[in-house]
Design a protein around this motif. Sequence first.
Motif, PDB file in Angstrom:
ATOM      1  N   UNK A 302       0.831  -1.217   0.000  1.00  0.00           N
ATOM      2  CA  UNK A 302       0.000   0.000   0.000  1.00  0.00           C
ATOM      3  C   UNK A 302       0.857   1.256   0.000  1.00  0.00           C
ATOM      4  N   UNK A 303       1.973   1.210   0.707  1.00  0.00           N
ATOM      5  CA  UNK A 303       2.859   2.379   0.750  1.00  0.00           C
ATOM      6  C   UNK A 303       3.570   2.570  -0.578  1.00  0.00           C
ATOM      7  N   UNK A 304       3.984   1.484  -1.218  1.00  0.00           N
ATOM      8  CA  UNK A 304       4.643   1.607  -2.528  1.00  0.00           C
ATOM      9  C   UNK A 304       3.654   2.071  -3.594  1.00  0.00           C
ATOM     10  N   UNK A 305       2.410   1.612  -3.508  1.00  0.00           N
ATOM     11  CA  UNK A 305       1.387   2.093  -4.435  1.00  0.00           C
ATOM     12  C   UNK A 305       1.181   3.593  -4.259  1.00  0.00           C
ATOM     13  N   UNK A 306       1.079   4.009  -3.018  1.00  0.00           N
ATOM     14  CA  UNK A 306       0.907   5.434  -2.728  1.00  0.00           C
ATOM     15  C   UNK A 306       2.100   6.220  -3.254  1.00  0.00           C
ATOM     16  N   UNK A 307       3.310   5.726  -2.978  1.00  0.00           N
ATOM     17  CA  UNK A 307       4.526   6.424  -3.410  1.00  0.00           C
ATOM     18  C   UNK A 307       4.609   6.534  -4.926  1.00  0.00           C
ATOM     19  N   UNK A 308       4.214   5.471  -5.635  1.00  0.00           N
ATOM     20  CA  UNK A 308       4.277   5.521  -7.100  1.00  0.00           C
ATOM     21  C   UNK A 308       3.312   6.557  -7.653  1.00  0.00           C
ATOM     22  N   UNK A 309       2.134   6.665  -7.050  1.00  0.00           N
ATOM     23  CA  UNK A 309       1.191   7.681  -7.492  1.00  0.00           C
ATOM     24  C   UNK A 309       1.721   9.087  -7.223  1.00  0.00           C
ATOM     25  N   UNK A 310       2.323   9.289  -6.061  1.00  0.00           N
ATOM     26  CA  UNK A 310       2.929  10.585  -5.742  1.00  0.00           C
ATOM     27  C   UNK A 310       4.044  10.902  -6.736  1.00  0.00           C
ATOM     28  N   UNK A 311       4.890   9.915  -7.007  1.00  0.00           N
ATOM     29  CA  UNK A 311       6.000  10.114  -7.935  1.00  0.00           C
ATOM     30  C   UNK A 311       5.502  10.410  -9.341  1.00  0.00           C
ATOM     31  N   UNK A 312       4.479   9.702  -9.789  1.00  0.00           N
ATOM     32  CA  UNK A 312       3.909   9.954 -11.118  1.00  0.00           C
ATOM     33  C   UNK A 312       3.401  11.380 -11.250  1.00  0.00           C
ATOM     34  N   UNK A 313       2.694  11.845 -10.238  1.00  0.00           N
ATOM     35  CA  UNK A 313       2.144  13.194 -10.280  1.00  0.00           C
ATOM     36  C   UNK A 313       3.264  14.237 -10.263  1.00  0.00           C
ATOM     37  N   UNK A 314       4.232  14.037  -9.380  1.00  0.00           N
ATOM     38  CA  UNK A 314       5.349  14.975  -9.286  1.00  0.00           C
ATOM     39  C   UNK A 314       6.163  14.989 -10.585  1.00  0.00           C
ATOM     40  N   UNK A 315       6.390  13.807 -11.120  1.00  0.00           N
ATOM     41  CA  UNK A 315       7.183  13.679 -12.346  1.00  0.00           C
ATOM     42  C   UNK A 315       6.475  14.369 -13.519  1.00  0.00           C
ATOM     43  N   UNK A 316       5.184  14.170 -13.652  1.00  0.00           N
ATOM     44  CA  UNK A 316       4.442  14.804 -14.738  1.00  0.00           C
ATOM     45  C   UNK A 316       4.491  16.315 -14.628  1.00  0.00           C
ATOM     46  N   UNK A 317       4.387  16.805 -13.408  1.00  0.00           N
ATOM     47  CA  UNK A 317       4.433  18.246 -13.193  1.00  0.00           C
ATOM     48  C   UNK A 317       5.818  18.801 -13.523  1.00  0.00           C
ATOM     49  N   UNK A 318       6.859  18.107 -13.067  1.00  0.00           N
ATOM     50  CA  UNK A 318       8.222  18.582 -13.277  1.00  0.00           C
ATOM     51  C   UNK A 318       8.632  18.512 -14.742  1.00  0.00           C
ATOM     52  N   UNK A 319       8.425  17.357 -15.367  1.00  0.00           N
ATOM     53  CA  UNK A 319       8.832  17.202 -16.757  1.00  0.00           C
ATOM     54  C   UNK A 319       7.990  18.069 -17.683  1.00  0.00           C
ATOM     55  N   UNK A 320       6.715  18.193 -17.364  1.00  0.00           N
ATOM     56  CA  UNK A 320       5.855  19.034 -18.176  1.00  0.00           C
ATOM     57  C   UNK A 320       6.275  20.492 -18.115  1.00  0.00           C
ATOM     58  N   UNK A 321       6.737  20.944 -16.943  1.00  0.00           N
ATOM     59  CA  UNK A 321       7.182  22.324 -16.797  1.00  0.00           C
ATOM     60  C   UNK A 321       8.417  22.602 -17.646  1.00  0.00           C
ATOM     61  N   UNK A 322       9.197  21.565 -17.940  1.00  0.00           N
ATOM     62  CA  UNK A 322      10.409  21.709 -18.733  1.00  0.00           C
ATOM     63  C   UNK A 322      10.172  21.449 -20.224  1.00  0.00           C
ATOM     64  N   UNK A 323       8.970  21.122 -20.582  1.00  0.00           N
ATOM     65  CA  UNK A 323       8.704  20.825 -21.977  1.00  0.00           C
ATOM     66  C   UNK A 323       9.132  19.428 -22.377  1.00  0.00           C
ATOM     67  N   UNK A 324       9.428  18.587 -21.395  1.00  0.00           N
ATOM     68  CA  UNK A 324       9.872  17.227 -21.697  1.00  0.00           C
ATOM     69  C   UNK A 324       8.699  16.317 -22.019  1.00  0.00           C
ATOM     70  N   UNK A 325       9.006  15.182 -22.589  1.00  0.00           N
ATOM     71  CA  UNK A 325       7.978  14.196 -22.930  1.00  0.00           C
ATOM     72  C   UNK A 325       7.625  13.390 -21.681  1.00  0.00           C
ATOM     73  N   UNK A 326       6.375  13.460 -21.267  1.00  0.00           N
ATOM     74  CA  UNK A 326       5.944  12.751 -20.070  1.00  0.00           C
ATOM     75  C   UNK A 326       5.332  11.418 -20.500  1.00  0.00           C
ATOM     76  N   UNK A 327       6.179  10.449 -20.699  1.00  0.00           N
ATOM     77  CA  UNK A 327       5.720   9.129 -21.107  1.00  0.00           C
ATOM     78  C   UNK A 327       5.592   8.201 -19.921  1.00  0.00           C
ATOM     79  N   UNK A 328       5.612   6.919 -20.201  1.00  0.00           N
ATOM     80  CA  UNK A 328       5.490   5.895 -19.173  1.00  0.00           C
ATOM     81  C   UNK A 328       6.685   5.937 -18.221  1.00  0.00           C
ATOM     82  N   UNK A 329       6.405   5.789 -16.938  1.00  0.00           N
ATOM     83  CA  UNK A 329       7.471   5.624 -15.952  1.00  0.00           C
ATOM     84  C   UNK A 329       7.862   4.145 -15.968  1.00  0.00           C
TER      85      UNK A 329
END
Length: 402
Positions: A302-329
């Motif tokens: 449950x904690x790893x599932x939660x962490x992956x969702x947090x990481x996905x959201x953070x990653x999309x926000x960060x990479x999107x802000x840089x104009x990077x391609x937000x593909x599959x993690x």
Amino acid sequence: MPHLTTPSAQSLPPSPHSVLKMAPHSKQRRFSSSSVVPDSVSGFAFAFDIDGVLLRSAAPIPGAPEALAFLYNHNIPFILLTNGGGKHESARVAELSKKLGVPLTEENFVQSHTPFKQLVGGLQDKTILVTGGDGDQCRKVAEKYGFKNVVTPGDIIMECPAIWPFNQIFSDYYKSATRPLPTPINHTNPAHSLKIDAVFVFNDPRDWALDTQIILDLLLSKNGVLGTTSEKNGDPSLPNNGWQQDGQPQLFFSNPDLFWATSYHMARLGQGGFQASLQGVWDATTNGAALKRTIIGKPHAATYEYAERVLDKYRAQMLGAHGGRVGQLDRVFMVGDNPESDIRGANDFKSAHGTEWTSILVKTGVFQDGTKPAYKPKVVVNDVLEAVKWAVHQQGWKGKAE
């Protein structure tokens, strides 16, 4: 009673990335659309434990600031995933940002009790008992999460000293952090006595004896009313011989770590030690009945599932802000010092999105060099900087981690 689930995007607080004052060894920079993220970066990320990996007794481990600065400066997403806690996430990221020289936010930080935020909806107007941590810090964290009626063992013993015969030992400690109970303890009229609807062990308890006694009392109570005893206890005609069959509060633990790394040269007992102690008392009291409770934190899925969702959201926000391609993690490198939690959790976790979690064990914390880890990592390295170098090399990164 509510159950823990993986977070939705709405459950993560939207706070903007701000540039914090950083240590001299790293430079300040902002997330800006002018900075382009290479495609080779977008498919992988990191998750770091803190104690024994980045810090030891609150001091940075050599190489840790450099490792995080490298990832930050090259727009490689990462989160901190710790079984520690005891303070609100906002306070912790402020402290860690200053110590490690890299700006962190709540958006890339998950500590042991962070998933408890999900339980507020079902318990918002109920009375909960929170144990662990220094003073009433964990009470304040629970209130910031949204719990409205939070009681601590200190509140209880200061109003009813007889509940624990050795109350005088910690009385000065409790005086500075206690509040009046929302409902008095009334042994003669249970209908008008303090009722606890859930018990949360937010952080490592400081007074194991008092916490054990009060939690045990509640697990043996009728409907969570302190000072009562359920007549169903020990009834062989009922499931689990009647134990925890009469509206007793649900019990939550925020992590199972038996040991953790401190400034002492040997690992010290953590919240898992308290759990083992409580389990022993429960077994002796109930003649080995099952103890129903919910445990989160690494290595639980449950904690790893939660962490992956947090990481996905953070990653999309960060990479999107840089104009990077937000593909599959595709891959997350989990860097930890504890084979029982960090390594076991990463090895066992099966991502619903097909993301591969790769475990890296460092020698700067709980794991003792020269011993065989209980759970085998993908690789064993000296420290976190070496872990980052190994991981980016595995990904074919053309930059240089120094």
